[in-house]
Design a protein around this motif. Sequence first.
Motif, PDB file in Angstrom:
ATOM      1  N   PHE A  22      -1.751  -2.269   7.545  1.00 25.56           N
ATOM      2  CA  PHE A  22      -2.129  -3.673   7.718  1.00 25.56           C
ATOM      3  C   PHE A  22      -2.306  -4.318   6.341  1.00 25.56           C
ATOM      4  O   PHE A  22      -2.887  -3.718   5.429  1.00 25.56           O
ATOM      5  CB  PHE A  22      -3.426  -3.788   8.517  1.00 25.56           C
ATOM      6  CG  PHE A  22      -3.266  -3.402   9.965  1.00 25.56           C
ATOM      7  CD1 PHE A  22      -2.409  -4.114  10.787  1.00 25.56           C
ATOM      8  CD2 PHE A  22      -3.961  -2.319  10.498  1.00 25.56           C
ATOM      9  CE1 PHE A  22      -2.249  -3.768  12.124  1.00 25.56           C
ATOM     10  CE2 PHE A  22      -3.814  -1.965  11.831  1.00 25.56           C
ATOM     11  CZ  PHE A  22      -2.948  -2.686  12.644  1.00 25.56           C
ATOM     12  N   ALA A  23      -1.805  -5.536   6.215  1.00 26.94           N
ATOM     13  CA  ALA A  23      -1.827  -6.219   4.917  1.00 26.94           C
ATOM     14  C   ALA A  23      -3.251  -6.386   4.392  1.00 26.94           C
ATOM     15  O   ALA A  23      -3.472  -6.342   3.176  1.00 26.94           O
ATOM     16  CB  ALA A  23      -1.135  -7.578   5.031  1.00 26.94           C
ATOM     17  N   HIS A  24      -4.217  -6.554   5.283  1.00 22.76           N
ATOM     18  CA  HIS A  24      -5.595  -6.744   4.812  1.00 22.76           C
ATOM     19  C   HIS A  24      -6.186  -5.457   4.215  1.00 22.76           C
ATOM     20  O   HIS A  24      -7.253  -5.490   3.616  1.00 22.76           O
ATOM     21  CB  HIS A  24      -6.487  -7.288   5.926  1.00 22.76           C
ATOM     22  CG  HIS A  24      -6.537  -6.441   7.167  1.00 22.76           C
ATOM     23  ND1 HIS A  24      -7.157  -5.209   7.213  1.00 22.76           N
ATOM     24  CD2 HIS A  24      -6.034  -6.662   8.416  1.00 22.76           C
ATOM     25  CE1 HIS A  24      -7.039  -4.700   8.425  1.00 22.76           C
ATOM     26  NE2 HIS A  24      -6.373  -5.557   9.181  1.00 22.76           N
ATOM     27  N   ASP A  25      -5.486  -4.316   4.409  1.00 23.29           N
ATOM     28  CA  ASP A  25      -5.947  -3.061   3.818  1.00 23.29           C
ATOM     29  C   ASP A  25      -5.292  -2.770   2.469  1.00 23.29           C
ATOM     30  O   ASP A  25      -5.538  -1.727   1.869  1.00 23.29           O
ATOM     31  CB  ASP A  25      -5.670  -1.888   4.773  1.00 23.29           C
ATOM     32  CG  ASP A  25      -6.580  -1.904   5.985  1.00 23.29           C
ATOM     33  OD1 ASP A  25      -7.714  -2.408   5.863  1.00 23.29           O
ATOM     34  OD2 ASP A  25      -6.166  -1.410   7.054  1.00 23.29           O
ATOM     35  N   TYR A  26      -4.458  -3.691   2.009  1.00 27.63           N
ATOM     36  CA  TYR A  26      -3.783  -3.462   0.723  1.00 27.63           C
ATOM     37  C   TYR A  26      -4.790  -3.397  -0.419  1.00 27.63           C
ATOM     38  O   TYR A  26      -5.776  -4.136  -0.454  1.00 27.63           O
ATOM     39  CB  TYR A  26      -2.789  -4.586   0.441  1.00 27.63           C
ATOM     40  CG  TYR A  26      -2.212  -4.517  -0.963  1.00 27.63           C
ATOM     41  CD1 TYR A  26      -1.167  -3.651  -1.260  1.00 27.63           C
ATOM     42  CD2 TYR A  26      -2.742  -5.313  -1.991  1.00 27.63           C
ATOM     43  CE1 TYR A  26      -0.652  -3.575  -2.550  1.00 27.63           C
ATOM     44  CE2 TYR A  26      -2.232  -5.239  -3.282  1.00 27.63           C
ATOM     45  CZ  TYR A  26      -1.189  -4.363  -3.553  1.00 27.63           C
ATOM     46  OH  TYR A  26      -0.696  -4.276  -4.828  1.00 27.63           O
ATOM     47  N   THR A  27      -4.514  -2.508  -1.344  1.00 27.80           N
ATOM     48  CA  THR A  27      -5.280  -2.423  -2.581  1.00 27.80           C
ATOM     49  C   THR A  27      -4.317  -2.177  -3.743  1.00 27.80           C
ATOM     50  O   THR A  27      -3.327  -1.437  -3.580  1.00 27.80           O
ATOM     51  CB  THR A  27      -6.329  -1.299  -2.522  1.00 27.80           C
ATOM     52  OG1 THR A  27      -6.863  -1.080  -3.825  1.00 27.80           O
ATOM     53  CG2 THR A  27      -5.727  -0.004  -2.015  1.00 27.80           C
ATOM     54  N   VAL A  67       1.163  -9.993  -1.418  1.00 28.83           N
ATOM     55  CA  VAL A  67       0.154  -9.470  -0.486  1.00 28.83           C
ATOM     56  C   VAL A  67       0.019 -10.351   0.747  1.00 28.83           C
ATOM     57  O   VAL A  67      -0.103  -9.854   1.871  1.00 28.83           O
ATOM     58  CB  VAL A  67      -1.208  -9.325  -1.193  1.00 28.83           C
ATOM     59  CG1 VAL A  67      -2.279  -8.870  -0.207  1.00 28.83           C
ATOM     60  CG2 VAL A  67      -1.114  -8.352  -2.353  1.00 28.83           C
ATOM     61  N   GLU A  68       0.073 -11.650   0.585  1.00 20.98           N
ATOM     62  CA  GLU A  68      -0.128 -12.557   1.716  1.00 20.98           C
ATOM     63  C   GLU A  68       1.152 -12.862   2.488  1.00 20.98           C
ATOM     64  O   GLU A  68       1.121 -13.561   3.504  1.00 20.98           O
ATOM     65  CB  GLU A  68      -0.777 -13.861   1.257  1.00 20.98           C
ATOM     66  CG  GLU A  68       0.055 -14.684   0.286  1.00 20.98           C
ATOM     67  CD  GLU A  68      -0.170 -14.302  -1.176  1.00 20.98           C
ATOM     68  OE1 GLU A  68       0.153 -15.139  -2.040  1.00 20.98           O
ATOM     69  OE2 GLU A  68      -0.654 -13.175  -1.431  1.00 20.98           O
ATOM     70  N   TYR A 119       1.214  -8.091   9.349  1.00 16.59           N
ATOM     71  CA  TYR A 119       0.370  -9.280   9.397  1.00 16.59           C
ATOM     72  C   TYR A 119       0.117  -9.629  10.858  1.00 16.59           C
ATOM     73  O   TYR A 119       0.988  -9.453  11.714  1.00 16.59           O
ATOM     74  CB  TYR A 119       1.052 -10.452   8.688  1.00 16.59           C
ATOM     75  CG  TYR A 119       1.396 -10.139   7.254  1.00 16.59           C
ATOM     76  CD1 TYR A 119       0.563 -10.520   6.205  1.00 16.59           C
ATOM     77  CD2 TYR A 119       2.558  -9.421   6.948  1.00 16.59           C
ATOM     78  CE1 TYR A 119       0.867 -10.203   4.891  1.00 16.59           C
ATOM     79  CE2 TYR A 119       2.877  -9.112   5.629  1.00 16.59           C
ATOM     80  CZ  TYR A 119       2.028  -9.492   4.609  1.00 16.59           C
ATOM     81  OH  TYR A 119       2.321  -9.164   3.309  1.00 16.59           O
ATOM     82  N   GLU A 120      -1.074 -10.132  11.134  1.00 17.25           N
ATOM     83  CA  GLU A 120      -1.449 -10.439  12.511  1.00 17.25           C
ATOM     84  C   GLU A 120      -1.541 -11.939  12.727  1.00 17.25           C
ATOM     85  O   GLU A 120      -2.262 -12.638  12.016  1.00 17.25           O
ATOM     86  CB  GLU A 120      -2.784  -9.779  12.861  1.00 17.25           C
ATOM     87  CG  GLU A 120      -3.176  -9.936  14.321  1.00 17.25           C
ATOM     88  CD  GLU A 120      -4.387  -9.111  14.698  1.00 17.25           C
ATOM     89  OE1 GLU A 120      -4.776  -9.168  15.883  1.00 17.25           O
ATOM     90  OE2 GLU A 120      -4.945  -8.415  13.824  1.00 17.25           O
ATOM     91  N   ASN A 131       6.063  -7.694  10.308  1.00 14.88           N
ATOM     92  CA  ASN A 131       6.235  -7.292   8.908  1.00 14.88           C
ATOM     93  C   ASN A 131       7.487  -7.967   8.371  1.00 14.88           C
ATOM     94  O   ASN A 131       8.358  -8.401   9.138  1.00 14.88           O
ATOM     95  CB  ASN A 131       6.312  -5.770   8.767  1.00 14.88           C
ATOM     96  CG  ASN A 131       7.627  -5.201   9.263  1.00 14.88           C
ATOM     97  OD1 ASN A 131       7.825  -5.031  10.463  1.00 14.88           O
ATOM     98  ND2 ASN A 131       8.525  -4.886   8.348  1.00 14.88           N
TER      99      ASN A 131
END
Length: 460
Positions: A322-327, A348-349, A370-371, A378
């Motif tokens: 999930f994109a929000h878990d990217y680091t 990232v976005e 992305y949700e 994706n």
Amino acid sequence: MQRINKNVVLAILTAASSLFLLFQLYYFKYYIAGKNGPGLSNLKGILSLQETMQWRAVKKFTSLVNSYKVPVFVVDSVLLKIIAKDLERLKSTPYVLSECRYFCEHRDVTTFGLQDSLWESKENFLRAAERMGFQWQKYDGRDPRIEGIEDLSGTKIPLHYIFKMAAHTIHLVLFYERSGNYLWHGPLRLRQKMDKKFVPFRKLQFGRYAGAYNRPELILVTADQFKIWIPKDPSLFLQEIPHSKFLECRYKEARAFFQLYPDDYSVEAIEFRMQAKRLLHLAVVTLKSLGINFWLSSGTCLGWYRQCNIIPYSKDVDLGIFAHDYTPDIVPAFEKAGLHLKHKFGKVEDSLELSFIEENHVKLDIFFFYEEEKYMWNGGTQAKSGKKFKYLFPKFTLCWTEFEEIKIQVPCETLQYLEANYGKNWDVPVKDWDWKSSPPNVQPNGMWPVDEFYDVIQIY
């Protein structure tokens, strides 16, 4: 003879009964409690038989398991939530005398877990349970550890035991070690000839589906006058429960697939699968070290679901995040593990995609999802033109599975996920695949501005 007044007799009998009840309470408090220690007399929950039913049943059960050295541990989510709040006090205070806090509230079920390999003298234990007053039932299921495409043995193993005393139920869930170094339990299923009225099965919440858990470290604490094993970190175990659902590889369907489409046993296919398996293991270790949630995606997910194996002509390993878990730590972590960044597309976005390659030229593709309100997606980027593509998926959740001796996640709604990506004929092998036009869920998503090419199209 003078006639006796019935009301007077009734009053005398009532008074006598009250005095006898008061005497019993006095005797219990000052003699029984004094003889047996401060246990029952100080328990807040000793108010009625109904309220102590759970305490009495659990007390007898823990006495039984302790005498047979059976290391059951609490997996009951209701209990663990209370225990988690009191954990430091329980670890530092041997006895909690002021109240019966954990096992005196009225609940119909108490749930324990047990690693099956640690249960010795099983038959003796069950006979002792009967002598103590417990009724019990055993629930079997297939043993997935000895099944494979070549062996659909159907060997049965015990999965759950239900012990009943009066109105209280003890649910014992058996955990088994799997090759991915985790614990697995099977689903609780009622067979046709079983007594469906034995206990209120609808209230047995733990184990309705097969589940997978990290091996918990256990500690021994004393609660409500008896010793119990609990996970050392109850909060961590509680976090695992709602995300523990496990899907088994579909060996029967995989065997049928290979009867139609014989497997590739060429030297090249065998070598690729070995390298892909090694790469998958490396990716799992790396992403777990970062605490990132991920799952099998695209062709790797298709191979797991369709044929319980890596597709030899896929030439890569595919994972979703999930994109929000990217680091930003992802790239240096993989480079430290020996992989090289091949390309980075998107940002990232929007439409982020990472691709790594190892020394044997097997590629690891990581797609970021992305949700939106009604779907997930994706992205893809064509490096030469800057065209963007979008791949739509119905919303999905994640389940655990075992693949290539690894505990790893897949979309729970796997069929819908694969049909979105590969269409209704996903079960037919297709070797000529164009990522820009073949997937039925692909659609154009505009162009990257030329002045952003340097940032969104990075090839190494």
